[in-house]
Design a protein around this motif. Structure first.
Motif, PDB file in Angstrom:
ATOM      1  N   UNK A   1       7.659   5.048  -7.518  1.00 38.96           N
ATOM      2  CA  UNK A   1       7.236   3.640  -7.598  1.00 38.96           C
ATOM      3  C   UNK A   1       6.045   3.458  -6.683  1.00 38.96           C
ATOM      4  N   UNK A   2       5.186   2.471  -6.993  1.00 37.31           N
ATOM      5  CA  UNK A   2       4.012   2.205  -6.167  1.00 37.31           C
ATOM      6  C   UNK A   2       3.914   0.718  -5.869  1.00 37.31           C
ATOM      7  N   UNK A   3       3.328   0.408  -4.706  1.00 37.99           N
ATOM      8  CA  UNK A   3       3.083  -0.973  -4.345  1.00 37.99           C
ATOM      9  C   UNK A   3       1.944  -1.554  -5.161  1.00 37.99           C
ATOM     10  N   UNK A   4       1.816  -2.885  -5.189  1.00 41.31           N
ATOM     11  CA  UNK A   4       0.828  -3.548  -6.051  1.00 41.31           C
ATOM     12  C   UNK A   4      -0.623  -3.227  -5.717  1.00 41.31           C
ATOM     13  N   UNK A   5      -0.915  -2.778  -4.507  1.00 48.72           N
ATOM     14  CA  UNK A   5      -2.296  -2.465  -4.130  1.00 48.72           C
ATOM     15  C   UNK A   5      -2.657  -1.001  -4.341  1.00 48.72           C
ATOM     16  N   UNK A   6      -1.719  -0.197  -4.775  1.00 46.70           N
ATOM     17  CA  UNK A   6      -1.962   1.239  -4.913  1.00 46.70           C
ATOM     18  C   UNK A   6      -2.609   1.533  -6.260  1.00 46.70           C
ATOM     19  N   UNK A   7      -3.807   2.115  -6.210  1.00 49.87           N
ATOM     20  CA  UNK A   7      -4.532   2.479  -7.423  1.00 49.87           C
ATOM     21  C   UNK A   7      -4.620   3.995  -7.611  1.00 49.87           C
TER      22      UNK A   7
ATOM     23  N   UNK B   1      11.604   8.612  -0.144  1.00 52.35           N
ATOM     24  CA  UNK B   1      10.950   8.230   1.101  1.00 52.35           C
ATOM     25  C   UNK B   1       9.706   7.425   0.764  1.00 52.35           C
ATOM     26  N   UNK B   2       9.341   6.495   1.650  1.00 51.98           N
ATOM     27  CA  UNK B   2       8.123   5.704   1.490  1.00 51.98           C
ATOM     28  C   UNK B   2       7.012   6.292   2.340  1.00 51.98           C
ATOM     29  N   UNK B   3       5.812   6.395   1.754  1.00 49.62           N
ATOM     30  CA  UNK B   3       4.624   6.806   2.492  1.00 49.62           C
ATOM     31  C   UNK B   3       3.470   5.905   2.084  1.00 49.62           C
ATOM     32  N   UNK B   4       2.543   5.699   3.000  1.00 51.36           N
ATOM     33  CA  UNK B   4       1.311   5.019   2.650  1.00 51.36           C
ATOM     34  C   UNK B   4       0.538   5.887   1.663  1.00 51.36           C
ATOM     35  N   UNK B   5      -0.095   5.288   0.695  1.00 50.87           N
ATOM     36  CA  UNK B   5      -0.833   6.043  -0.309  1.00 50.87           C
ATOM     37  C   UNK B   5      -1.908   6.934   0.314  1.00 50.87           C
ATOM     38  N   UNK B   6      -2.504   6.484   1.427  1.00 49.89           N
ATOM     39  CA  UNK B   6      -3.568   7.250   2.085  1.00 49.89           C
ATOM     40  C   UNK B   6      -3.058   8.537   2.706  1.00 49.89           C
ATOM     41  N   UNK B   7      -1.740   8.677   2.821  1.00 49.33           N
ATOM     42  CA  UNK B   7      -1.166   9.884   3.421  1.00 49.33           C
ATOM     43  C   UNK B   7      -0.861  10.964   2.383  1.00 49.33           C
ATOM     44  N   UNK B   8      -1.067  10.679   1.122  1.00 48.61           N
ATOM     45  CA  UNK B   8      -0.658  11.566   0.035  1.00 48.61           C
ATOM     46  C   UNK B   8      -1.849  12.169  -0.691  1.00 48.61           C
ATOM     47  N   UNK B   9      -1.584  13.288  -1.362  1.00 48.07           N
ATOM     48  CA  UNK B   9      -2.567  13.875  -2.271  1.00 48.07           C
ATOM     49  C   UNK B   9      -1.801  14.570  -3.386  1.00 48.07           C
ATOM     50  N   UNK B  10      -2.501  14.929  -4.448  1.00 49.45           N
ATOM     51  CA  UNK B  10      -1.860  15.629  -5.559  1.00 49.45           C
ATOM     52  C   UNK B  10      -1.342  16.975  -5.106  1.00 49.45           C
ATOM     53  N   UNK B  11      -0.158  17.335  -5.561  1.00 52.45           N
ATOM     54  CA  UNK B  11       0.450  18.605  -5.187  1.00 52.45           C
ATOM     55  C   UNK B  11      -0.326  19.763  -5.811  1.00 52.45           C
TER      56      UNK B  11
ATOM     57  N   UNK C   1       0.819  -1.224   0.000  1.00 52.93           N
ATOM     58  CA  UNK C   1       0.000   0.000   0.000  1.00 52.93           C
ATOM     59  C   UNK C   1       0.846   1.264   0.000  1.00 52.93           C
ATOM     60  N   UNK C   2       2.131   1.126  -0.282  1.00 52.71           N
ATOM     61  CA  UNK C   2       3.035   2.261  -0.164  1.00 52.71           C
ATOM     62  C   UNK C   2       3.393   2.887  -1.509  1.00 52.71           C
ATOM     63  N   UNK C   3       3.837   4.132  -1.416  1.00 50.28           N
ATOM     64  CA  UNK C   3       4.314   4.884  -2.568  1.00 50.28           C
ATOM     65  C   UNK C   3       5.735   5.349  -2.266  1.00 50.28           C
ATOM     66  N   UNK C   4       6.626   5.150  -3.216  1.00 51.39           N
ATOM     67  CA  UNK C   4       7.968   5.730  -3.065  1.00 51.39           C
ATOM     68  C   UNK C   4       7.982   7.078  -3.780  1.00 51.39           C
ATOM     69  N   UNK C   5       8.347   8.097  -3.030  1.00 49.34           N
ATOM     70  CA  UNK C   5       8.363   9.454  -3.559  1.00 49.34           C
ATOM     71  C   UNK C   5       9.802   9.916  -3.719  1.00 49.34           C
ATOM     72  N   UNK C   6      10.109  10.419  -4.896  1.00 50.88           N
ATOM     73  CA  UNK C   6      11.388  11.108  -5.081  1.00 50.88           C
ATOM     74  C   UNK C   6      11.226  12.501  -4.506  1.00 50.88           C
TER      75      UNK C   6
END
Length: 300
Positions: free
Chosen positions: A73-79, A105-115, A28-33
């Motif tokens: 990069x995104x984890x397999x469950x991230x839509x 850095x890695x963050x859960x997808x639920x913690x992110x939003x579009x900039x 469920x994670x997203x890797x953010x540059x």
């Protein structure tokens, strides 16, 4: 990848730039540059060894909560997100100790939003923690339109966001701040109260970011509310006044609502200084000296 790190507690001089493995996202994670990340007082507190509670991992630590950057990069469950999207969010560092003062850095997808579109990453990085802290403080109070609220520390990062959100919600805010901050406080539609004077007036609620303390309860109407800056500072309820403590939590959906207010011009973003990873010690020193009006930001 390069990351700011420290393997012992101490002053800013313990900070180093080290090479660490690039993290791989879980389901469920997203890797953010990382393009930018703000520095917070809690970063300084942990680094100096003064944080009062145990942490889930041991040294070394990479600090940093907020992130503005690009999905790498995104984890397999991230839509919700795809590689290349610009995003903002924050990691609850005290739980993850996965810091954003790094190239990735890695963050859960639920913690992110579009900039916010068209906003520099150095400005966008000042929004997640402090903007959500302000929003969640007002959420705790659940004030109706036209209610009155006193905000202490009104010119600080969280205080400024509280004033902006109060205006957007139709509240009548009063900001307690230094004389030099009058113009800023009034620019957000708030009445100004000088910090040099004892606070006066009657309010439906108080958001006490300057940690003045229980004396402010005397200014609150019966049935009103008081928000302390952190759980240890929450006074006991008195005379029907509800007391709360601010504990900011990541929330991508709520952060998305704040982004809309940034793009509409309702929330101003302020940057006090921008530093490279190699200058992280200088960034920590700048924040420690106080008087900062805007975010202290680190870029890779």
């Amino acid at each position: 990848m390069r990351a700011v790190s420290y393997s012992q507690f101490g002053g800013p001089e313990v900070l180093r730039v080290t090479e660490v493995p690039v993290p791989e996202p879980g389901p469920t994670q997203v890797r953010v540059r990382v393009a930018a990340s703000a520095v917070h007082p809690v970063d300084l507190m942990v680094r100096s060894g003064r944080f009062p509670a145990p942490l889930p991992t041991s040294l070394p630590y990479t600090p940093g909560w907020d992130v503005a950057g690009t999905v790498d990069a995104v984890g397999p469950s991230v839509q919700e997100f795809t590689v290349g999207e610009e995003v903002i969010g924050f990691t609850p560092w005290l739980q993850t100790t996965a810091g954003a003062h790094a190239e990735y850095v890695l963050l859960d997808a639920a913690w992110l939003t579009a900039a916010p579109a068209g906003v520099p990453a150095t400005e966008a990085a000042t929004l997640p923690v402090n903007g959500l802290a302000a929003a969640q403080a007002l959420d705790l109070l659940a004030l109706p339109a036209d209610a009155t609220v006193l905000v202490t520390g009104a010119a600080g990062q969280v205080g400024g966001f509280v004033l902006a959100l109060a205006r957007a919600a139709g509240l009548h805010a009063t900001g307690l701040a230094a004389d030099d901050d009058r113009e800023f406080v009034e620019s957000l539609g708030a009445a100004f109260l000088p910090r040099s004077d004892d606070p006066t007036g009657t309010f439906d609620a108080v958001v006490d970011l300057a940690v003045i303390g229980p004396a402010l309860l005397e200014l609150i109407c019966d049935g009103g509310g008081y928000v302390a800056a952190s759980p240890p500072l929450r006074p006991e309820p008195v005379q029907g006044i509800q007391t709360y403590a601010l504990e900011v939590t990541p929330d991508g959906t709520r952060l998305g609502e704040l982004v809309k207010l940034v793009t509409s011009g309702d929330i101003p973003l302020r940057v006090a200084g921008v530093y490279s990873l190699a200058d992280a010690a200088a960034a920590h020193d700048r924040l420690a000296r106080g008087g900062v009006r805007g975010g202290v930001v680190i870029i890779p």
